[in-house]
Design a protein around this motif. Structure first.
Motif, short mmCIF file in Angstrom:
data_model
loop_
_atom_site.label_atom_id
_atom_site.label_comp_id
_atom_site.label_asym_id
_atom_site.label_seq_id
_atom_site.Cartn_x
_atom_site.Cartn_y
_atom_site.Cartn_z
N THR B 260 14.61 -31.65 -15.93
CA THR B 260 14.42 -30.25 -15.57
C THR B 260 15.70 -29.43 -15.70
OG1 THR B 260 14.88 -30.73 -13.26
CG2 THR B 260 12.57 -30.80 -13.95
N VAL B 262 18.19 -26.94 -16.57
CA VAL B 262 18.04 -25.68 -17.30
C VAL B 262 19.14 -25.53 -18.36
CG1 VAL B 262 18.11 -23.19 -17.03
CG2 VAL B 262 16.91 -24.60 -15.35
N GLY B 263 20.35 -25.93 -17.99
CA GLY B 263 21.45 -25.79 -18.93
C GLY B 263 21.48 -26.90 -19.98
S1 SF4 Z 1 22.34 -26.28 -15.23
FE1 SF4 Z 1 23.53 -27.33 -13.64
S2 SF4 Z 1 22.59 -26.67 -11.72
FE2 SF4 Z 1 21.12 -26.12 -13.35
S3 SF4 Z 1 19.72 -27.88 -13.46
FE3 SF4 Z 1 21.37 -28.28 -14.93
S4 SF4 Z 1 22.91 -29.49 -13.78
FE4 SF4 Z 1 21.54 -28.56 -12.29
#
Ligand code: SF4
Ligand code: SF4
Lengths: 235, 521
Positions: B260, B262-263
């Motif tokens: 999951t 996002v980045g």
């Molecule tokens: S971008 Fe960073 S905070 Fe968001 S889901 Fe991925 S690891 Fe977690």
């Protein structure tokens, strides 16, 4: 022997012992997941820091004293040349120290359980039952150690009565006469102790049987396989 | 050579946007039960910041991990086996709930049931431990995004020795996010600290787990883990930790935090390592050699001798193939751009991090540079604070190592930018960091635009051995026999105003009977 006596000094002990053994077996078979010390240290660490060790070390010493007092017959200590008075002072002083340390710790633990709202909230009814029995047992135990052994010119010799009866139970030839004549305080202590043992398997007291001595000398890192290796495959 | 396989993770810190999706999905899957309200198997902390639990990395205080004794032998920092047994009645190094935070919920019912009035009703916070109203004074991510500023952030242990400069140049503050899960260490001090022998490392995939049936709640794993990634479930009285979503991994799927993310910062892959050399690597005298020592333990899956040894150790063929395609091996070993978190704890952690270039670039911008990749490349050396901070975090204080990793990353940016924007190929750039142009391009692809299948190379647990896995898919990972259960344990009562601590620890019938209403329901 009246029916009451048979009940108190034969039936109660054997029912308690059976409950203890069968209960432990059943608990272990069905509830390994619930088998834990159920620590509350994460909620309160300061009082526990001294009270926990004091209570447990005091209690362990007291248990050791009980084993000696109940299991070692008088004839044996006499055979190794220990006089009645030496034994009495040894048991009285060691018992008093253990009792005092244990009581100090116990008071600390009860205080923290009663006053810290987070700890208090985790207290189950069975915990309360255990605490109640411990109050009675430790209270009577200290009364006996101090009033009937340490600070008296006429110490009560439980080894002629209570201990005889206790050992007779283990050999399945209960000697009711030995306990009948015993000091009332000792009698009450014994009966409450049976209640304690009967409750033991169903409370978190079971953690006492899990003292992890196997840790000593164990390799630090443990590996386990998820699947057994297929036949013919090296491990 | 004793070859073992380990599923491990790399996180590219440059791309973490601090959205906490990973933490939330992890919590939904694993720790939404009574007793684990405060537990975050995955958490994302702001750096600089105090972390979770507060100041977790300060081992002077918590005594987690390993150290060397005077004769250079490895020992647990909190003391050996005998000391642990003697102090078992009160663990001297255990964090209390306040070091994490007191879990709370809100009195939502008021919002619904308040009578019509002039003012809007307010939902007040209630402690999930006592059910009483409380003032919220700390929480997970309280210092998120440098909130709390000069009061909070300087308490970060990683700032030790550079506090002064940080204070003075706060206007040029740097900041990045650090997502953390259990490291599934090669030399796990949690396992070593458990007196009951309830914790273990799985031979097949290196996942570190707690046997819920054998745990007796002695809590030494909690204090023994230097990353504070074992938690005490105060309802069941047992330890719990990140499972690396083993039911998913076994089915060849990435962990839920990775799935999951996002980045898309996370990578999962296999690493082959030599279990016989772990002790030796964890015992090297100089902390700064630990990184190299740990890399030395890893085995090159391209080496035919290694593959042969892996085969004879019973590692299946598809696992060996997966190890060859492992993004983790690429990032940590081939290109050396991923680094372990706090190697000086000597647990040989297996979640590695690509350090962020962004704080460097951000500081540059405020200095009047435009953050051109070429400038970044040249200016890395001048950026003492972020470099030292990153070094404290990732290389036991070795600034040179951080510098060389950042230079490699900057080279990649510069090389690709020249190619894509200006249409020039500057072969001098890769040479300056000891890599080739095509390698830099592969690195760019993996770090910037890689697909799902390239980021997560996870072979299934062996089919003929694990046929039940298919049936378990979609099930609840904790619902095994005598397991704590999970999916069924969500509080069904809509009323959150009087949170309770129900009994599902002791399931023995008589106990249930006696405790009915006992644990504060
Ligand atoms: S971008 Fe960073 S905070 Fe968001 S889901 Fe991925 S690891 Fe977690
Ligand atoms: S990070 Fe994980 S494996 Fe390593 S010591 Fe902590 S709990 Fe154990």
């Amino acid at each position: 022997m009246s029916a009451g006596e048979i009940f108190l000094w034969i039936i109660v002990p054997y029912v308690a012992m059976t409950t203890f053994v069968v209960g432990l077996w059943w608990r272990y078979r069905t509830d390994k997941f619930g088998w834990t010390s159920h620590s509350t240290q994460i909620f309160e660490s300061k009082i526990l820091g001294w009270a926990g060790p004091a209570f447990h070390y005091g209690a362990l010493a007291a248990i050791g004293g009980h084993v000696i007092g109940l299991m070692v017959p008088k004839s044996l200590t006499e055979a190794i040349g220990m006089s009645e008075s030496t034994y009495r002072w040894f048991s009285a002083i060691a018992g008093a120290v253990a009792g005092a340390v244990c009581v100090a710790g116990f008071v600390g633990l009860v205080y923290r359980r009663a006053t810290d709202p987070r700890v208090r909230r985790t207290t189950s009814r069975i915990d309360i039952a255990v605490y109640f029995l411990l109050v009675v047992l430790i209270g009577l135990g200290c009364l006996m150690t101090f009033a009937h052994n340490l600070l008296t010119t006429n110490p009560y010799d439980y080894r002629d009565s209570v201990s005889e009866w206790w050992r007779s139970l283990l050999t399945f030839q209960p000697d009711v006469e030995a306990i009948e004549g015993a000091n009332t305080v000792y009698q009450v202590h014994a009966i409450v102790a049976w209640a304690f043992w009967a409750l033991f398997p169903f409370s978190r007291l079971v953690h006492a049987l899990s003292i992890p001595l196997q840790y000593l000398g164990r390799p630090y890192i443990l590996y386990r396989r998820r699947f057994a290796p297929a036949p013919g495959r090296p491990r | 050579m004793r070859v073992k396989a380990q599923v491990s993770m790399v996180m590219n810190l440059d791309k973490c946007i601090g959205c906490h999706t990973c933490s939330v999905t992890c919590k939904q899957v694993w720790t939404n039960r009574p007793g684990t309200e405060y537990v975050w198997f995955n958490n994302v902390e702001t750096a600089p910041g105090q972390g979770f639990p507060r100041r977790w990395s300060d081992q002077e205080r918590w005594k987690g991990g390993w150290e060397l004794d005077r004769r250079g032998r490895l020992r647990l920092r909190a003391g050996g086996q005998l000391k642990k047994l003697l102090t078992i009645f009160s663990n001297p190094d255990l964090p209390t709930i306040d070091d994490y935070y007191e879990p709370f919920t809100y009195d939502y019912e008021t919002l619904v049931e308040a009578p019509l009035g002039k003012r809007d009703p307010v939902a007040r916070p209630h402690s999930q431990l006592t059910g009483k109203p409380m003032e919220v004074e700390w929480g997970p991510n309280w210092d998120e995004g440098l909130a709390g500023g000069l009061e909070s952030a300087p308490k970060d242990p990683h700032l030790q020795g550079i506090e002064e400069e940080v204070r003075m140049t706060y206007e040029q503050a740097f900041m990045f996010f650090l997502p953390r899960i259990c490291e599934h260490c090669l030399n796990p001090s949690c396992v070593a600290s458990c007196p009951s022998g309830a914790m273990y490392k799985r031979e097949e995939d290196g996942i570190v787990l707690v046997d819920q049936d054998k745990c007796r709640g002695w809590r030494y794993c909690v204090s023994g883990c230097p990353y504070k990634k074992v938690y005490f479930n105060h309802n069941t009285g047992k330890a719990e930790k990140c499972t690396l979503c083993y039911p998913r991994i076994e089915a060849g799927q990435p962990t839920i935090c990775s799935e999951t993310c996002v980045g898309r910062i996370r990578y999962l892959g296999l690493v082959l390592y030599d279990a016989d050399r772990v002790q030796e690597a964890a015992s090297v005298p100089d902390e700064r050699d630990l990184l190299a020592a740990q890399r030395d333990v890893f085995l090159d899956p391209e080496d035919p001798a290694v593959r042969e040894a892996a085969r004879s150790a019973g590692i299946p063929e598809d696992w060996i193939e997966a190890a060859r395609r492992s993004p983790v091996y690429d990032l940590a070993m081939r290109w050396g751009v991923a680094l372990p978190l706090h190697p000086e704890f000597r647990t040989l952690p297996m979640v590695w991090y690509v350090p962020p270039l962004s704080p460097v670039a951000a500081t540059l911008e405020t200095d009047g540079y435009e953050a051109d990749p070429d400038d970044v490349f040249g200016a890395i050396d001048n950026l003492r604070i972020p470099l030292e901070y990153l070094a404290n975090l990732l290389t036991a204080g070795d600034v040179d190592e951080i510098r060389s990793v950042l230079r490699r990353l900057a080279a990649m940016r510069s090389y690709m930018r020249k190619r894509e924007v200006l249409g020039e190929t500057d072969e001098a750039v890769p040479g300056r960091v000891g890599l080739s142009g095509p390698e830099l391009e592969r690195m760019y692809r993996l770090l910037a635009i890689a697909d799902y299948g390239d980021r997560y190379v996870i072979p299934q647990a062996h089919a003929e051995l694990g046929q039940r896995l298919m049936q378990e898919q979609g099930g609840c990972g904790l619902d095994f026999e005598d397991g704590p259960g999970n999916c069924g344990a969500v509080d069904s009562r809509p009323d959150t105003s009087s949170p309770r601590v129900p009994v599902d620890g002791e399931r023995f019938h008589l106990v249930d009977l006696l405790t009915k209403g006992g644990r504060g329901s």
